[in-house]
Write a protein that holds these residues in place. Sequence first.
Motif, PDB file in Angstrom:
ATOM      1  N   LYS A  95      -4.103   1.146  -3.015  1.00 26.08           N
ATOM      2  CA  LYS A  95      -3.861   2.509  -2.547  1.00 26.08           C
ATOM      3  C   LYS A  95      -3.289   2.523  -1.134  1.00 26.08           C
ATOM      4  O   LYS A  95      -2.367   3.294  -0.819  1.00 26.08           O
ATOM      5  CB  LYS A  95      -5.165   3.313  -2.613  1.00 26.08           C
ATOM      6  CG  LYS A  95      -4.995   4.787  -2.310  1.00 26.08           C
ATOM      7  CD  LYS A  95      -6.238   5.572  -2.714  1.00 26.08           C
ATOM      8  CE  LYS A  95      -6.328   5.698  -4.217  1.00 26.08           C
ATOM      9  NZ  LYS A  95      -7.419   6.606  -4.635  1.00 26.08           N
ATOM     10  N   GLU A  96      -3.804   1.653  -0.261  1.00 28.00           N
ATOM     11  CA  GLU A  96      -3.344   1.623   1.116  1.00 28.00           C
ATOM     12  C   GLU A  96      -1.915   1.094   1.226  1.00 28.00           C
ATOM     13  O   GLU A  96      -1.112   1.610   2.014  1.00 28.00           O
ATOM     14  CB  GLU A  96      -4.304   0.770   1.957  1.00 28.00           C
ATOM     15  CG  GLU A  96      -3.933   0.650   3.423  1.00 28.00           C
ATOM     16  CD  GLU A  96      -4.148   1.920   4.245  1.00 28.00           C
ATOM     17  OE1 GLU A  96      -4.110   1.836   5.485  1.00 28.00           O
ATOM     18  OE2 GLU A  96      -4.359   2.995   3.633  1.00 28.00           O
ATOM     19  N   ALA A  97      -1.585   0.071   0.447  1.00 25.54           N
ATOM     20  CA  ALA A  97      -0.216  -0.453   0.472  1.00 25.54           C
ATOM     21  C   ALA A  97       0.772   0.600  -0.029  1.00 25.54           C
ATOM     22  O   ALA A  97       1.867   0.752   0.529  1.00 25.54           O
ATOM     23  CB  ALA A  97      -0.118  -1.715  -0.374  1.00 25.54           C
ATOM     24  N   MET A  98       0.383   1.348  -1.057  1.00 25.87           N
ATOM     25  CA  MET A  98       1.269   2.397  -1.588  1.00 25.87           C
ATOM     26  C   MET A  98       1.309   3.616  -0.670  1.00 25.87           C
ATOM     27  O   MET A  98       2.230   4.422  -0.756  1.00 25.87           O
ATOM     28  CB  MET A  98       0.815   2.798  -2.988  1.00 25.87           C
ATOM     29  CG  MET A  98       0.973   1.696  -4.014  1.00 25.87           C
ATOM     30  SD  MET A  98       0.641   2.265  -5.694  1.00 25.87           S
ATOM     31  CE  MET A  98       2.136   3.190  -6.035  1.00 25.87           C
ATOM     32  N   ARG A  99       0.312   3.735   0.189  1.00 25.02           N
ATOM     33  CA  ARG A  99       0.373   4.801   1.197  1.00 25.02           C
ATOM     34  C   ARG A  99       1.393   4.442   2.282  1.00 25.02           C
ATOM     35  O   ARG A  99       2.283   5.235   2.593  1.00 25.02           O
ATOM     36  CB  ARG A  99      -1.005   5.006   1.843  1.00 25.02           C
ATOM     37  CG  ARG A  99      -1.009   6.098   2.912  1.00 25.02           C
ATOM     38  CD  ARG A  99      -2.296   6.127   3.701  1.00 25.02           C
ATOM     39  NE  ARG A  99      -2.456   4.988   4.597  1.00 25.02           N
ATOM     40  CZ  ARG A  99      -1.901   4.887   5.794  1.00 25.02           C
ATOM     41  NH1 ARG A  99      -1.100   5.849   6.251  1.00 25.02           N
ATOM     42  NH2 ARG A  99      -2.115   3.821   6.557  1.00 25.02           N
ATOM     43  N   LEU A 100       1.258   3.241   2.829  1.00 17.63           N
ATOM     44  CA  LEU A 100       2.167   2.828   3.898  1.00 17.63           C
ATOM     45  C   LEU A 100       3.596   2.656   3.402  1.00 17.63           C
ATOM     46  O   LEU A 100       4.549   2.946   4.115  1.00 17.63           O
ATOM     47  CB  LEU A 100       1.690   1.507   4.512  1.00 17.63           C
ATOM     48  CG  LEU A 100       0.685   1.581   5.647  1.00 17.63           C
ATOM     49  CD1 LEU A 100       0.356   0.176   6.123  1.00 17.63           C
ATOM     50  CD2 LEU A 100       1.199   2.416   6.808  1.00 17.63           C
ATOM     51  N   HIS A 101       3.736   2.176   2.178  1.00 15.43           N
ATOM     52  CA  HIS A 101       5.068   1.921   1.631  1.00 15.43           C
ATOM     53  C   HIS A 101       5.149   2.513   0.223  1.00 15.43           C
ATOM     54  O   HIS A 101       5.129   1.786  -0.771  1.00 15.43           O
ATOM     55  CB  HIS A 101       5.345   0.416   1.588  1.00 15.43           C
ATOM     56  CG  HIS A 101       6.767   0.079   1.261  1.00 15.43           C
ATOM     57  ND1 HIS A 101       7.676  -0.332   2.214  1.00 15.43           N
ATOM     58  CD2 HIS A 101       7.456   0.112   0.100  1.00 15.43           C
ATOM     59  CE1 HIS A 101       8.840  -0.549   1.648  1.00 15.43           C
ATOM     60  NE2 HIS A 101       8.742  -0.291   0.357  1.00 15.43           N
ATOM     61  N   PRO A 102       5.228   3.847   0.107  1.00 17.63           N
ATOM     62  CA  PRO A 102       5.363   4.445  -1.226  1.00 17.63           C
ATOM     63  C   PRO A 102       6.687   4.024  -1.845  1.00 17.63           C
ATOM     64  O   PRO A 102       7.666   3.775  -1.133  1.00 17.63           O
ATOM     65  CB  PRO A 102       5.330   5.952  -0.944  1.00 17.63           C
ATOM     66  CG  PRO A 102       5.801   6.076   0.471  1.00 17.63           C
ATOM     67  CD  PRO A 102       5.294   4.855   1.173  1.00 17.63           C
ATOM     68  N   SER A 103       6.719   3.933  -3.155  1.00 17.75           N
ATOM     69  CA  SER A 103       7.954   3.504  -3.820  1.00 17.75           C
ATOM     70  C   SER A 103       9.090   4.485  -3.559  1.00 17.75           C
ATOM     71  O   SER A 103      10.251   4.092  -3.412  1.00 17.75           O
ATOM     72  CB  SER A 103       7.713   3.352  -5.329  1.00 17.75           C
ATOM     73  OG  SER A 103       6.756   2.332  -5.574  1.00 17.75           O
ATOM     74  N   ILE A 104       8.777   5.790  -3.520  1.00 15.00           N
ATOM     75  CA  ILE A 104       9.802   6.826  -3.331  1.00 15.00           C
ATOM     76  C   ILE A 104       9.868   7.221  -1.858  1.00 15.00           C
ATOM     77  O   ILE A 104       8.846   7.459  -1.228  1.00 15.00           O
ATOM     78  CB  ILE A 104       9.492   8.060  -4.193  1.00 15.00           C
ATOM     79  CG1 ILE A 104       9.518   7.676  -5.678  1.00 15.00           C
ATOM     80  CG2 ILE A 104      10.478   9.188  -3.919  1.00 15.00           C
ATOM     81  CD1 ILE A 104       9.049   8.778  -6.609  1.00 15.00           C
ATOM     82  N   GLY A 105      11.111   7.308  -1.325  1.00 15.86           N
ATOM     83  CA  GLY A 105      11.269   7.615   0.093  1.00 15.86           C
ATOM     84  C   GLY A 105      12.217   8.749   0.390  1.00 15.86           C
ATOM     85  O   GLY A 105      12.784   8.820   1.483  1.00 15.86           O
ATOM     86  N   VAL A 106      12.414   9.652  -0.569  1.00 15.37           N
ATOM     87  CA  VAL A 106      13.260  10.828  -0.338  1.00 15.37           C
ATOM     88  C   VAL A 106      12.479  12.080  -0.723  1.00 15.37           C
ATOM     89  O   VAL A 106      11.386  12.003  -1.284  1.00 15.37           O
ATOM     90  CB  VAL A 106      14.581  10.769  -1.145  1.00 15.37           C
ATOM     91  CG1 VAL A 106      15.397   9.543  -0.764  1.00 15.37           C
ATOM     92  CG2 VAL A 106      14.309  10.788  -2.640  1.00 15.37           C
ATOM     93  N   GLN A 107      13.087  13.214  -0.433  1.00 15.49           N
ATOM     94  CA  GLN A 107      12.443  14.484  -0.758  1.00 15.49           C
ATOM     95  C   GLN A 107      12.409  14.701  -2.270  1.00 15.49           C
ATOM     96  O   GLN A 107      13.341  14.323  -2.989  1.00 15.49           O
ATOM     97  CB  GLN A 107      13.210  15.632  -0.101  1.00 15.49           C
ATOM     98  CG  GLN A 107      12.541  16.991  -0.257  1.00 15.49           C
ATOM     99  CD  GLN A 107      13.452  18.133   0.170  1.00 15.49           C
ATOM    100  OE1 GLN A 107      14.594  18.220  -0.267  1.00 15.49           O
ATOM    101  NE2 GLN A 107      12.970  19.002   1.041  1.00 15.49           N
ATOM    102  N   LEU A 108      11.324  15.304  -2.760  1.00 14.56           N
ATOM    103  CA  LEU A 108      11.208  15.705  -4.165  1.00 14.56           C
ATOM    104  C   LEU A 108      11.426  17.223  -4.210  1.00 14.56           C
ATOM    105  O   LEU A 108      10.484  17.996  -4.044  1.00 14.56           O
ATOM    106  CB  LEU A 108       9.836  15.319  -4.709  1.00 14.56           C
ATOM    107  CG  LEU A 108       9.489  13.825  -4.596  1.00 14.56           C
ATOM    108  CD1 LEU A 108       8.059  13.569  -5.043  1.00 14.56           C
ATOM    109  CD2 LEU A 108      10.462  12.980  -5.402  1.00 14.56           C
ATOM    110  N   PRO A 109      12.683  17.674  -4.402  1.00 12.08           N
ATOM    111  CA  PRO A 109      13.034  19.080  -4.165  1.00 12.08           C
ATOM    112  C   PRO A 109      12.612  20.039  -5.274  1.00 12.08           C
ATOM    113  O   PRO A 109      12.676  19.726  -6.455  1.00 12.08           O
ATOM    114  CB  PRO A 109      14.565  19.028  -4.047  1.00 12.08           C
ATOM    115  CG  PRO A 109      14.967  17.857  -4.878  1.00 12.08           C
ATOM    116  CD  PRO A 109      13.865  16.853  -4.738  1.00 12.08           C
ATOM    117  N   ARG A 110      12.173  21.208  -4.835  1.00 13.35           N
ATOM    118  CA  ARG A 110      11.800  22.292  -5.737  1.00 13.35           C
ATOM    119  C   ARG A 110      12.462  23.587  -5.264  1.00 13.35           C
ATOM    120  O   ARG A 110      12.845  23.716  -4.098  1.00 13.35           O
ATOM    121  CB  ARG A 110      10.278  22.477  -5.764  1.00 13.35           C
ATOM    122  CG  ARG A 110       9.500  21.264  -6.262  1.00 13.35           C
ATOM    123  CD  ARG A 110       9.749  20.982  -7.730  1.00 13.35           C
ATOM    124  NE  ARG A 110       8.874  19.941  -8.242  1.00 13.35           N
ATOM    125  CZ  ARG A 110       9.185  18.646  -8.267  1.00 13.35           C
ATOM    126  NH1 ARG A 110      10.343  18.249  -7.771  1.00 13.35           N
ATOM    127  NH2 ARG A 110       8.350  17.760  -8.775  1.00 13.35           N
TER     128      ARG A 110
END
Length: 514
Positions: free
Chosen positions: A368-383
């Motif tokens: 969980k901590e690794a995916m917090r610091l480096h999430p796979s997605i790094g752009v906006q998820l637009p709505r």
Amino acid sequence: MLVDHSLAILYILAFFFAILYIYSHAASPLRSIQGPFLARFSRLWYFSAVSSGRFETINASLHAKYGKIVRLAPNQYSISDPSAIQTIYKTRHGETPFRKSDFYSAWQAPNKPNIFTERDPVAHTRDRKKFHAAYTMSTMTTYEKYVDDCVEILCRRMEEVQQSGKEVDMSWWLQCFAFDVIGEISFSKRFGFLDRGEDQSGLIENVHRTTKYSVLMGMFPEWHVFYFNTLQLLGKLGFGKGAGKQYLRDFTFRSMGERQKKVKKERDVTTTAEDDNYMPKDFMTKFIEQHQRDPTHFTLDDTINGVLGNINAGSDTTGVALSAIMYYLLASPRVLQRLRDELSQQQVSDPTTFKEVQSLEYLQAVIKEAMRLHPSIGVQLPRVVPKGGAIITGQFFPGETIVGLNPYVLHHDKDVFGGDADAFRPERWLRSECDAATLARMENTWCPFGAGSRTCIGKNVSLLEMSKLVPQLVRRFDFEMSDGLEREGLKTYNEFFIQIRNLRLKVVKRRLEV
């Protein structure tokens, strides 16, 4: 004279549109929202920022400079307030949902939506229900054998690397692992990446190229149909790189044809896990059985979209996360030792079972901590703000405004994760070391798989792979960072997924602890 009149008309039109823009900007309730100067006039600034491959850090720096709301384009805004997750992504019953923006249309063939790209919330809810049962946490144990097989092959590859004494590009092998697991659980067939260590027919290259096209074209979705059809035509004429896509398409249809015959032949034959010829059902078998039971409800297109969705989304998400986990463990010897102690003290089996790893609190905290610091997605998820508008972070946004959050920015929020939000500290997720209110706030902000009803449907598959592979790697091997990695830290490229470019390691086999 005709030329003079034409120029005069152009000048008048330009003046008219300039006045119209100035008036609409002055009258807009969003005129005070700050951001890059050029972002007020065109989507080109946003396009340029994303195409740089560093958008996650650019986005974070914008919020550090301008606050919780930042302009990205004339009608698009980035939000960094965790409380906005509920408003934008987790619509309550009876509320009008924020639909996905047309950005997602560039991720599909024209007029052929799937559960990732479908913008109509009602249609998405209907279609997601068709696939839900195959992805629940309770069904993950049925896919364990497929994951175990790939874990063992990867470990054999690491033994070969250890014997050679050479450095290895660990990100590449973890991507190969993720791809082959997806092949196994989708078709009961590996693509062969782990066997050969090579990109089969350019499949990985094609997936990455398609992702980059989709994220950039998604900013100008009105051009997608034209470019898509043009690229299709060029491909038929022999231009462009379509080998990977063709390989995947042929592999899928060939596997589906074989499986349809097998499912029909064995429909009345029941086997159990104790039988010698027992094989757990893969995704394709489950989808074909659904199709055969009710072809009008679960169509052939649903079957194809289901397995292709696994491949296009599941491989990169998991590969990036695994690379991040390995890097942060090696950069934090204390954490690595505590994880090994937990595995030893709990006496988990070899290979570990999914039931066992779910109870390994520190392992889950590391993931969980690794995916917090480096999430796979790094752009906006637009709505898209629904008709009538909405108040977000104290600001009123009119209907049809595009808003969204970036997981990377949210995950580094010091108001949520503390003053050491930029540090790798898995203990922050342990119930014994964190108060309940803080832990709940962190859990609600953690969104590497998205949030709300549009959370990645394959989330549990990814967690299954990570939870089973990481214990085996850290128990069986020691890894040493290359000089360049240790000196420079991670180098990444954000093409929607924040790919790690320099995870070069040496592999040293270690004695299994008893």
